[in-house]
Design an enzyme around this catalytic site. Structure first.
Site, PDB file in Angstrom:
ATOM      1  N   SER A 114      91.073  81.287 100.131  1.00 56.09           N
ATOM      2  CA  SER A 114      91.090  79.929 100.662  1.00 56.09           C
ATOM      3  C   SER A 114      89.719  79.603 101.243  1.00 56.09           C
ATOM      4  O   SER A 114      89.030  80.483 101.770  1.00 56.09           O
ATOM      5  CB  SER A 114      92.159  79.810 101.746  1.00 56.09           C
ATOM      6  OG  SER A 114      91.989  78.631 102.511  1.00 56.09           O
ATOM      7  N   LYS A 129      94.414  84.231 103.452  1.00 58.76           N
ATOM      8  CA  LYS A 129      95.195  83.833 102.282  1.00 58.76           C
ATOM      9  C   LYS A 129      94.717  84.513 101.001  1.00 58.76           C
ATOM     10  O   LYS A 129      93.526  84.726 100.790  1.00 58.76           O
ATOM     11  CB  LYS A 129      95.136  82.320 102.094  1.00 58.76           C
ATOM     12  CG  LYS A 129      95.831  81.535 103.193  1.00 58.76           C
ATOM     13  CD  LYS A 129      95.981  80.081 102.810  1.00 58.76           C
ATOM     14  CE  LYS A 129      97.024  79.909 101.714  1.00 58.76           C
ATOM     15  NZ  LYS A 129      97.137  78.485 101.296  1.00 58.76           N
ATOM     16  N   ARG A 179      93.324  76.409  63.597  1.00 60.70           N
ATOM     17  CA  ARG A 179      92.614  77.547  64.186  1.00 60.70           C
ATOM     18  C   ARG A 179      93.084  77.810  65.615  1.00 60.70           C
ATOM     19  O   ARG A 179      93.243  78.968  66.027  1.00 60.70           O
ATOM     20  CB  ARG A 179      91.114  77.276  64.151  1.00 60.70           C
ATOM     21  CG  ARG A 179      90.563  77.182  62.736  1.00 60.70           C
ATOM     22  CD  ARG A 179      89.199  76.514  62.694  1.00 60.70           C
ATOM     23  NE  ARG A 179      88.650  76.495  61.334  1.00 60.70           N
ATOM     24  CZ  ARG A 179      87.583  75.790  60.971  1.00 60.70           C
ATOM     25  NH1 ARG A 179      86.948  75.049  61.877  1.00 60.70           N
ATOM     26  NH2 ARG A 179      87.154  75.820  59.732  1.00 60.70           N
ATOM     27  N   ASN A 222      95.649  83.363  97.491  1.00 59.31           N
ATOM     28  CA  ASN A 222      96.391  82.356  96.736  1.00 59.31           C
ATOM     29  C   ASN A 222      96.662  82.783  95.298  1.00 59.31           C
ATOM     30  O   ASN A 222      95.779  83.346  94.648  1.00 59.31           O
ATOM     31  CB  ASN A 222      95.614  81.039  96.726  1.00 59.31           C
ATOM     32  CG  ASN A 222      95.461  80.433  98.096  1.00 59.31           C
ATOM     33  OD1 ASN A 222      96.366  80.522  98.908  1.00 59.31           O
ATOM     34  ND2 ASN A 222      94.317  79.817  98.350  1.00 59.31           N
ATOM     35  N   ARG A 230      97.256  50.966  58.427  1.00 61.06           N
ATOM     36  CA  ARG A 230      96.304  51.634  59.308  1.00 61.06           C
ATOM     37  C   ARG A 230      96.504  51.080  60.701  1.00 61.06           C
ATOM     38  O   ARG A 230      96.467  49.866  60.899  1.00 61.06           O
ATOM     39  CB  ARG A 230      94.853  51.386  58.847  1.00 61.06           C
ATOM     40  CG  ARG A 230      94.509  51.972  57.479  1.00 61.06           C
ATOM     41  CD  ARG A 230      94.140  53.443  57.555  1.00 61.06           C
ATOM     42  NE  ARG A 230      92.956  53.661  58.370  1.00 61.06           N
ATOM     43  CZ  ARG A 230      91.703  53.454  57.941  1.00 61.06           C
ATOM     44  NH1 ARG A 230      91.477  52.988  56.730  1.00 61.06           N
ATOM     45  NH2 ARG A 230      90.683  53.712  58.731  1.00 61.06           N
TER      46      ARG A 230
END
Length: 456
Positions: free
Chosen positions: A296, A302, A140, A304, A335
């Site tokens: 930031s 900033k 899936r 980012n 096993r």
């Protein structure tokens, strides 16, 4: 790894039975909104375990080896309610969650119809159920990953075509090398995504059903028929929509490593794209930017490239997980004692990371800002030095290698800008033609795959 809780519980309030407050996604930012929990979380695995037990029960009826009423019992298992806390205690005691789950399902079915519990887990071993369940989860998840990669590929194809003529510096070993186009760069990204789609497309997750030592003898003993193991395995595969491998892979783990390799290929392709974007988004480069980029906590200016950062982080985790799965191949006996157990979380985390990174990559490119003017300005940053390979090649063609080497070295080291020092006019024509060829080839490869897909 269960970044699945949608609420934060107070540490002062005891958890409800079965809840796990220790992991609700705080350190898994990409999990938010990705659907990875629904596809690979504990609830998804538990549902898959129950689905496998139900399918095995039904397979006994399909093969004509059980009473007709067993089909109704098989169908009812999806409604079984399992005490998660009891399941966790039982998993700790027995070493895997199948043992307590089988006990719970037998109790449930016996209440539905006395004696029905005898048909739950009939002839199987815990590894049969858990291996098949994880493959069901994987089947899936990889459909979702492949679909998201296909959507990303469509965006990359459009971007490559749109920017086939957008000149930018080609960079090798962190330095300007020779001009390319942004379209050609994106075409390389597209090829990586297409390779990942192809790798996932070759995966056919199989069922596992072979009993305690991998030869199916329990099914023969229960039925008296040597054909029972194959019939029940085929019936289980058909009910789950998984492949019938025609054999046991209980101790031979290549189905797991093939799947893991395809997932790691997808994560690697996405990580490479994100790493490129991080370079192009640097302040001094500024050729691309994330739409709605992150801020930031300390520096207000900033913006980012947070999504690209997290995709690189996800890709960086995949080699370690892949190593765990390949290491688990080297196990003894019919096993494994520990090696098999080490696979569970590693495989599930690879699946989750691929789901998360593919969703994040599609979202990133939906809002990506491309500055073609900045790219062109960066080409001119070195006053023509970026064309030195072209100049050297053309001079070698016309005057020989020795003279070309001397002339180019003199132009690079001299006081005059390179573009003025060389005896020719610098041109982008060759770059544009070569880059367009790269773009066209990548688009053609994608188009060919889509035609093949649509025709099948």
């Amino acid at each position: 790894m269960r970044p699945c809780s949608s609420t934060i519980r107070s540490p002062a309030v005891p958890d409800a039975p079965g809840d796990d407050a220790s992991d609700w996604g705080l350190l898994e930012p990409l999990a938010f909104g990705s659907g990875s929990c629904a596809l690979t979380g504990d609830d998804a695995v538990l549902a898959a375990l129950i689905a496998v037990e139900a399918a095995l029960t039904g397979a006994w009826a399909d093969a004509g080896l059980a009473p007709a009423w067993l089909e109704e019992i098989a169908s009812s298992l999806s409604g079984a309610r399992v005490d998660r806390d009891a399941l966790r205690r039982g998993a700790r005691a027995g070493g895997n969650p199948v043992i307590p789950l089988v006990a719970a399902l037998r109790d449930y079915t016996d209440r539905e119809r006395p004696g029905a519990g005898d048909w739950i887990h009939r002839g199987a071993t815990s590894q049969d159920i858990l291996d098949s369940a994880l493959m069901l989860v994987a089947s899936r998840a990889i459909v979702v990953v492949a679909d998201r990669l296909d959507n990303l590929g469509a965006r990359l194809a459009d971007l490559a075509d749109e920017h086939r003529g957008s000149l930018m510096p080609g960079r090798t070993l962190t330095q300007h090398a020779a001009p390319i186009t942004f379209g050609a760069k994106v075409a390389g990204w597209l090829d990586g995504v297409e390779s990942a789609i192809a790798a996932l497309g070759r995966i056919e997750p199989p069922v596992q059903l072979a009993g305690s030592v991998g030869i199916g003898s329990s099914f023969v003993d229960l039925t008296g028929s040597p054909d029972a193991p194959a019939a029940l395995r085929a019936g289980l595969a058909a009910r789950l929509g998984l492949a019938d491998p025609g054999r046991s892979w209980q101790a031979e783990r290549s189905p797991v490593t093939r799947l893991a390799s395809a997932l790691a290929t997808a994560l690697g392709a996405l990580g490479r794209i994100a790493a490129d974007l991080l370079v192009l988004a640097r302040t001094e480069v500024a050729e691309v930017a994330e739409g709605g980029a992150g801020s930031s906590s300390a520096m207000p200016q900033k913006r980012n490239p947070a999504t690209a950062v997290l995709i690189v982080a996800a890709a960086g985790r995949s080699p370690g997980l892949l190593s765990t799965l390949f290491s688990a191949m080297a196990s003894a006996d019919e096993r494994a004692a520990g090696e098999w157990h080490s696979e569970w979380q590693a495989l599930r985390q690879l699946l989750a990371l691929a789901v998360e990174a593919s969703e994040a990559s599609a979202a990133l490119f939906a809002g990506l800002v491309v500055d073609a003017d900045r790219m062109r300005a960066n080409v001119d940053l070195t006053a023509g030095l970026i064309y030195s390979e072209e100049v050297f090649s053309r001079l070698t063609r016309d005057r020989g290698r020795a003279e070309a080497t001397a002339m180019v070295a003199s132009a690079i080291d001299g006081p005059t800008p390179f573009a003025e020092a060389v005896p020719m006019e610098l041109s982008t024509a060759t770059t544009l033609v070569a880059a367009a060829t790269v773009v066209d080839a990548a688009l053609a490869r994608r188009a060919a795959r889509l035609r093949k897909r649509d025709a099948s």
